[in-house]
Scaffold this motif. Sequence first.
Motif, PDB file in Angstrom:
ATOM      1  N   LEU A  28     -12.341  13.024  -3.788  1.00 32.46           N
ATOM      2  CA  LEU A  28     -11.149  12.596  -3.077  1.00 32.46           C
ATOM      3  C   LEU A  28     -10.809  11.142  -3.398  1.00 32.46           C
ATOM      4  O   LEU A  28      -9.652  10.811  -3.696  1.00 32.46           O
ATOM      5  CB  LEU A  28     -11.342  12.769  -1.568  1.00 32.46           C
ATOM      6  CG  LEU A  28     -10.216  12.232  -0.685  1.00 32.46           C
ATOM      7  CD1 LEU A  28      -8.903  12.920  -1.004  1.00 32.46           C
ATOM      8  CD2 LEU A  28     -10.572  12.399   0.796  1.00 32.46           C
ATOM      9  N   VAL A  29     -11.792  10.246  -3.352  1.00 35.01           N
ATOM     10  CA  VAL A  29     -11.524   8.814  -3.554  1.00 35.01           C
ATOM     11  C   VAL A  29     -10.965   8.562  -4.949  1.00 35.01           C
ATOM     12  O   VAL A  29      -9.973   7.842  -5.124  1.00 35.01           O
ATOM     13  CB  VAL A  29     -12.797   7.985  -3.307  1.00 35.01           C
ATOM     14  CG1 VAL A  29     -12.580   6.535  -3.721  1.00 35.01           C
ATOM     15  CG2 VAL A  29     -13.191   8.048  -1.836  1.00 35.01           C
ATOM     16  N   PRO A  58       0.832  -1.214   0.000  1.00 39.32           N
ATOM     17  CA  PRO A  58       0.000   0.000   0.000  1.00 39.32           C
ATOM     18  C   PRO A  58       0.861   1.255   0.000  1.00 39.32           C
ATOM     19  O   PRO A  58       1.949   1.280   0.576  1.00 39.32           O
ATOM     20  CB  PRO A  58      -0.802  -0.133   1.307  1.00 39.32           C
ATOM     21  CG  PRO A  58      -0.781  -1.586   1.636  1.00 39.32           C
ATOM     22  CD  PRO A  58       0.542  -2.087   1.141  1.00 39.32           C
ATOM     23  N   LEU A  59       0.366   2.277  -0.663  1.00 37.27           N
ATOM     24  CA  LEU A  59       1.078   3.551  -0.737  1.00 37.27           C
ATOM     25  C   LEU A  59       0.962   4.263   0.609  1.00 37.27           C
ATOM     26  O   LEU A  59      -0.143   4.540   1.075  1.00 37.27           O
ATOM     27  CB  LEU A  59       0.471   4.417  -1.838  1.00 37.27           C
ATOM     28  CG  LEU A  59       1.027   5.830  -2.015  1.00 37.27           C
ATOM     29  CD1 LEU A  59       2.493   5.786  -2.399  1.00 37.27           C
ATOM     30  CD2 LEU A  59       0.220   6.588  -3.065  1.00 37.27           C
ATOM     31  N   PRO A  60       2.084   4.568   1.270  1.00 38.24           N
ATOM     32  CA  PRO A  60       2.010   5.243   2.573  1.00 38.24           C
ATOM     33  C   PRO A  60       1.549   6.683   2.441  1.00 38.24           C
ATOM     34  O   PRO A  60       1.995   7.417   1.547  1.00 38.24           O
ATOM     35  CB  PRO A  60       3.452   5.173   3.105  1.00 38.24           C
ATOM     36  CG  PRO A  60       4.295   4.964   1.903  1.00 38.24           C
ATOM     37  CD  PRO A  60       3.473   4.229   0.897  1.00 38.24           C
ATOM     38  N   VAL A  82      -3.767   8.583  -8.094  1.00 39.57           N
ATOM     39  CA  VAL A  82      -2.394   8.820  -7.624  1.00 39.57           C
ATOM     40  C   VAL A  82      -1.701   7.499  -7.307  1.00 39.57           C
ATOM     41  O   VAL A  82      -0.543   7.278  -7.665  1.00 39.57           O
ATOM     42  CB  VAL A  82      -2.399   9.747  -6.395  1.00 39.57           C
ATOM     43  CG1 VAL A  82      -1.024   9.781  -5.740  1.00 39.57           C
ATOM     44  CG2 VAL A  82      -2.813  11.156  -6.794  1.00 39.57           C
ATOM     45  N   ALA A  83      -2.412   6.579  -6.636  1.00 43.86           N
ATOM     46  CA  ALA A  83      -1.815   5.286  -6.290  1.00 43.86           C
ATOM     47  C   ALA A  83      -1.461   4.468  -7.522  1.00 43.86           C
ATOM     48  O   ALA A  83      -0.563   3.621  -7.474  1.00 43.86           O
ATOM     49  CB  ALA A  83      -2.761   4.501  -5.389  1.00 43.86           C
ATOM     50  N   ARG A  85      -8.868   4.742   5.122  1.00 44.86           N
ATOM     51  CA  ARG A  85      -8.826   3.374   5.641  1.00 44.86           C
ATOM     52  C   ARG A  85      -9.730   2.420   4.860  1.00 44.86           C
ATOM     53  O   ARG A  85      -9.633   1.201   5.029  1.00 44.86           O
ATOM     54  CB  ARG A  85      -9.192   3.375   7.124  1.00 44.86           C
ATOM     55  CG  ARG A  85      -8.154   4.084   7.995  1.00 44.86           C
ATOM     56  CD  ARG A  85      -8.425   3.904   9.471  1.00 44.86           C
ATOM     57  NE  ARG A  85      -7.425   4.593  10.274  1.00 44.86           N
ATOM     58  CZ  ARG A  85      -7.623   5.750  10.896  1.00 44.86           C
ATOM     59  NH1 ARG A  85      -8.816   6.338  10.830  1.00 44.86           N
ATOM     60  NH2 ARG A  85      -6.663   6.321  11.595  1.00 44.86           N
ATOM     61  N   LEU A  86     -10.599   2.940   4.001  1.00 43.88           N
ATOM     62  CA  LEU A  86     -11.457   2.095   3.172  1.00 43.88           C
ATOM     63  C   LEU A  86     -10.777   1.651   1.880  1.00 43.88           C
ATOM     64  O   LEU A  86     -11.302   0.794   1.167  1.00 43.88           O
ATOM     65  CB  LEU A  86     -12.749   2.846   2.819  1.00 43.88           C
ATOM     66  CG  LEU A  86     -13.667   3.204   3.990  1.00 43.88           C
ATOM     67  CD1 LEU A  86     -14.832   4.069   3.495  1.00 43.88           C
ATOM     68  CD2 LEU A  86     -14.183   1.958   4.684  1.00 43.88           C
ATOM     69  N   LEU A  87      -9.610   2.221   1.576  1.00 43.20           N
ATOM     70  CA  LEU A  87      -8.942   1.955   0.295  1.00 43.20           C
ATOM     71  C   LEU A  87      -7.730   1.051   0.517  1.00 43.20           C
ATOM     72  O   LEU A  87      -6.739   1.464   1.133  1.00 43.20           O
ATOM     73  CB  LEU A  87      -8.503   3.277  -0.340  1.00 43.20           C
ATOM     74  CG  LEU A  87      -9.632   4.294  -0.589  1.00 43.20           C
ATOM     75  CD1 LEU A  87      -9.073   5.579  -1.166  1.00 43.20           C
ATOM     76  CD2 LEU A  87     -10.687   3.711  -1.500  1.00 43.20           C
ATOM     77  N   PRO A  88      -7.767  -0.185   0.035  1.00 47.18           N
ATOM     78  CA  PRO A  88      -6.673  -1.125   0.314  1.00 47.18           C
ATOM     79  C   PRO A  88      -5.355  -0.740  -0.335  1.00 47.18           C
ATOM     80  O   PRO A  88      -4.296  -1.202   0.101  1.00 47.18           O
ATOM     81  CB  PRO A  88      -7.200  -2.451  -0.247  1.00 47.18           C
ATOM     82  CG  PRO A  88      -8.247  -2.068  -1.242  1.00 47.18           C
ATOM     83  CD  PRO A  88      -8.857  -0.797  -0.738  1.00 47.18           C
TER      84      PRO A  88
END
Length: 303
Positions: free
Chosen positions: A78-79, A8-10, A85-86, A113-116
């Motif tokens: 935002l989502v 996961p992207l920090p 970006v990820a 926190r909803l995005l793995p």
Amino acid sequence: MSGSPTAPLPCVLIGGWLGAGKTTLVNQLLRQADGRRLAVLVNDFGELGIDADLVTGSSDDVLELAGGCVCCSYGADLVGTLRRVAARTPRPDALLIETSGVADPAAVARTLRLLPELALDATVVLADAPRLAALAADRYVGDTVRAQLAAADLLVLNKADGLDAAARAALQPLLPAARCIDTVQAALPIDLVLGLQAEPAAPASPAAARPLRGPAAAAGRFVSRSALLPAPQDPPALARRLADGAPGVLRAKGLLTDTDGRRWLLQVVGREARLTPAPPGARGPDRLAVIGVAGVYDGAPWA
């Protein structure tokens, strides 16, 4: 670790009331990127204060910045912006999200926190130290300001040179359980904000010093140590010691092996600790890197 394309992207949230110094901090971090590809999300380019000499080009809702960094506007989506970006190529090494001055960072954190594909490392909240007491007591904005403070993993009391002893004492009832840092001009080393994104160092000595980059580091206000650790460890116990019982610890990152041979990645931000299974590519001996407040952190919380 950020080197794995499947990890996961920090992400780091940067919040705080209007004028607290959020954009100043973002500029400080971009100037310290030193080869790291940072992605910065802002709510609206109309609110942007990225230093002009860092901008190398633009297209639609993306500014291309020096050194492979980018700045994106997320507006009402935002989502969608987070996912784009990820998925960028080359992938960013870390993501900074500057929230609106009137936003509650806790609400943004719940979305992350909803995005793995993302991993929230920390919520850093800046406060305008000389104005904080008046803002928190304001009948119109006080609730929002206090909610921002409560969301902090690390609280940065910016413009702290403007506090006298009486003003500082008046702030104490407002401060949350999160650890607090005094700053001027939002001067913080990048490793403190980004949480030692590189793998913890494997020093030759049991507790070696690591150089910190950035204006605050040069002033000698923070200290960093790294150490090899004998395996196995008790990762939950070490996490508790660092978060609760080690004075002055602000950030820590470790690679640990438990008594069953499982490997764990430890992240500590202020008084919050998180243990997750180590990424498949995490190799080498058990080790720990810590950043603390100079003169408070004793340099050896793993003992």
